[in-house]
Write an enzyme that holds these catalytic residues in place. Structure first.
Site, PDB file in Angstrom:
ATOM      1  CB  SER A   1      70.324 -47.035  80.892  1.00 40.53           C
ATOM      2  OG  SER A   1      69.313 -47.965  80.618  1.00 40.53           O
TER       3      SER A   1
ATOM      4  NE  ARG B   1      67.331 -51.765  80.908  1.00 38.77           N
ATOM      5  CZ  ARG B   1      67.870 -52.734  81.626  1.00 38.77           C
ATOM      6  NH1 ARG B   1      67.076 -53.616  82.223  1.00 38.77           N
ATOM      7  NH2 ARG B   1      69.166 -52.851  81.766  1.00 38.77           N
TER       8      ARG B   1
END
Length: 625
Positions: A177, A340
């Site tokens: 991530s 995100r």
């Protein structure tokens, strides 16, 4: 099942170098050298053994990773508490949950009830695993990383979407991530498409401990994958379905086609570029301008000090420079695995407004409800409508729900809790049209029980276009929302602490502030009205003094509600050596003294940090902005 001979010269070296760490460490070293077939990570342990680096060996081999808010996560390298070939194999071959490994990093399926598993492998993270896990003690790197198939270059949101779409029993994804380039992670999605939580996480960890040795040599045989009949690549089908369902979030395609706004997008050296381009096309937009230096996957993140768009202006520099040159109005940035989204808007007087996760959520929550209400004029439908956020996020959705009449719920931090709650509510016939966490994670619609930066990027672009057509900016609409539902001013930051005993001491002090079992009574001179401690299950606002949220003993989290309306939370990160702090001033609708509210929030936040965490006394490192 293969066993190494005691005559193995590497195991002889273990006997030769019996450690002062005792039989537990000796056994761990012996197991590692018996099981690990990656020559580079194996050489790391051999090097530590030869150099008698007992503390390093103990740190790496005498503990294991555990499932936190974001799955398993840790630095890449040799060791049972790091991400590497062996720990991926051990995690994936769990018998109790029905997983089978053929081999660990490429094929995954469930043997009971269903067929057709889904293995999500994010290429950038995969290459990082191969490169970084093996740096020797001297820092050598693998000369040529083993590459995954290009067709396996996917978004994180593809994993939960595919699990649901294919009716798979489970899914696995390897990704770091937005964490530093030295880290990697391992996420498990259950058959409902949500990330696992209790009891599945505990059962998997228990099963890992029961059978640590790789089942057979085939676990390491990557060449067997290409011809294996169980191997499929559903990416074309999944991506087509994803883009089709994405269009259900598009409400103004004709307006989008004529949009005068220019958009810039950065994928932060991750996988988001192609998919954001396609999402914009699905909404009728001209694709956004890509930041060329950050467009393609690169595990080194060469243009970024930190691959996390949540850090704001300091990591958006190239995006803002491109927007200035091209006269673009909106900047969008997705993190490396594209779950995100950060957004910034050009200000009329010059400069840029970078929206916080809470501010962007206020806009997206308003937007999703606006269009749901237009499609559902019957007030009775509100009884089945929900929005969700994590408990450390803004209470703005709660304010919307209170005035508009729909339902709002909070969960523990981490989208795994949101995803599983969405599944429960959906089974009962309810609809969740928006959910978010303050760390710029957003879910619009119900196709994916996880955050999705790609869909959120397209939705923000359409919202900006819609507002521009009404001579409004995103920031102006945000102020309208605060006027209608009450200002919700928030701050989020963190301090770094690499010493777990210090963290424990800080939270022990907070729980015994005025003597045993007593919490602070004031913060910045303002009386503390209520205290909720999710770690112990205590909530002073309830008659039975018991938390509604599940007790979570894996970390610390205490929330203080002050008499003036400020809500302040301190919690430890589930993935990083940080203590995070969150403050929010929730004011009544119609309140207009924003500057005074902000000044008071700043004062309370400073007191929370200085009086409760005592950074100087505890040698905490403040966030560098």
């Amino acid at each position: 099942m293969e066993h190494r001979s005691p005559a193995d010269p590497h195991l002889d070296r273990v006997v030769e170098h019996r450690s002062p760490g005792g039989p537990h460490l000796d056994r761990a070293v012996e197991q590692w050298l018996s099981w690990d077939r990656n020559v580079l990570t194996r050489s790391q342990v051999e090097g530590f053994l030869s150099d008698k680096k007992w503390e390093e060996l103990h740190s790496r081999l005498c503990s294991r990773m555990s499932f936190g808010t974001a799955g398993l996560r840790g630095p890449m390298g040799a060791g049972f508490n790091r991400v590497n070939d062996l720990t991926v194999i051990q995690t994936t071959q769990v018998r109790e949950t029905g997983f089978v490994l053929l081999p660990a990093q490429v094929l995954f399926r469930r043997l009971q009830q269903r067929s057709g598993g889904w293995f999500r492998y994010e290429r950038t993270a995969g290459e990082r695993l191969q490169q970084q896990q093996a740096g020797s003690p001297g820092g050598r790197r693998a000369p040529e990383p083993r590459r995954s198939c290009p067709s396996l270059l996917r978004l994180r949101p593809h994993a939960p979407f595919a699990v649901k779409k294919l009716g798979a029993a489970a899914g696995v994804m390897i990704t770091a991530s937005h964490n530093p380039k030295e880290d990697n992670g391992y996420k498990v999605y259950w058959c409902n498409g949500a990330q696992i939580c209790s009891p599945h996480d505990k059962e998997i960890l228990r099963s890992i401990e029961e059978e640590l040795q790789p089942w057979s040599a085939s676990c390491w045989a990557e060449e067997e994958v290409q011809g294996n009949p169980l191997r499929t690549d559903p990416l074309p089908h999944i991506n087509l379905c994803y883009m089709e369902e994405l269009q259900s979030l598009c409400f103004h395609r004709d307006l989008n086609r004529a949009s005068p706004l220019k958009f810039v997008h950065s994928s932060f050296h991750g996988v988001g570029h192609v998919f954001v381009q396609k999402a914009f096309e699905a909404f009728g937009f001209v694709p956004p301008l890509a930041v060329p230096e950050q467009k393609d996957p690169d595990p080194e993140f060469p243009s970024l000090r930190c691959p996390n768009p949540e850090e704001g202006v300091s990591v958006l520099e190239l995006s803002l420079l491109l927007a200035e040159r091209e006269n673009a109005h909106i900047v969008l940035a997705t993190d490396p695995d594209a779950d995100r989204l950060a957004a910034a808007e050009r200000c009329d007087g010059g400069g840029w407004k970078v929206f916080s996760g809470n501010e962007l959520a206020a806009l997206l929550g308003w937007w999703m409800f606006l269009h749901w209400k237009q499609a559902h004029p019957d007030p009775a439908d509100l009884q089945k409508l929900f929005m969700i956020s994590t408990t450390v996020s803004s209470k703005i959705l709660q304010a919307l729900a209170r005035i508009e009449g729909f339902h709002f719920e909070e969960t523990l931090p981490g989208f795994k809790w949101i995803g599983n709650r969405i599944h429960e509510l959906s089974k009962a016939g309810n609809s969740v049209i928006f959910a978010f966490e303050e760390s710029i994670g957003f879910l619009c619609g119900g196709s994916i029980p996880d955050k999705d930066g790609v869909s959120a990027a397209a939705v923000v672009a359409e919202m900006a276009t819609f507002l521009q057509n009404k001579s409004l900016s995103l920031n102006q609409q945000l102020l309208h929302i605060y006027h209608t539902y009450g200002p919700h001013l928030s701050q989020t930051s963190y301090v770094i602490c690499d010493d777990p005993p210090t963290v424990s001491r800080i939270f022990h002090r907070l729980r015994n502030f005025h003597g045993e079992d007593s919490y602070p009574q004031r913060c910045g001179g303002v009386r503390v009205a209520n205290v909720r401690d999710v770690t112990t299950g205590y909530d002073s606002s309830r008659a039975d003094r018991t938390c509604v949220l599940p007790v979570s003993r894996s970390g610390h989290m205490i929330t203080f509600t002050l008499q003036n309306g400020v809500v302040a939370t301190l919690r430890t990160s589930g993935t990083e050596p940080k203590i995070k702090y969150y403050t929010e001033y929730c004011a009544a609708p119609g309140t207009s003294e924003a500057a005074a509210l902000q000044k008071e929030l700043d004062r309370i936040t400073a007191a929370l940090l200085d009086d409760f965490l005592e950074p100087e006394k505890n040698n905490l490192i403040r966030r560098c902005v």
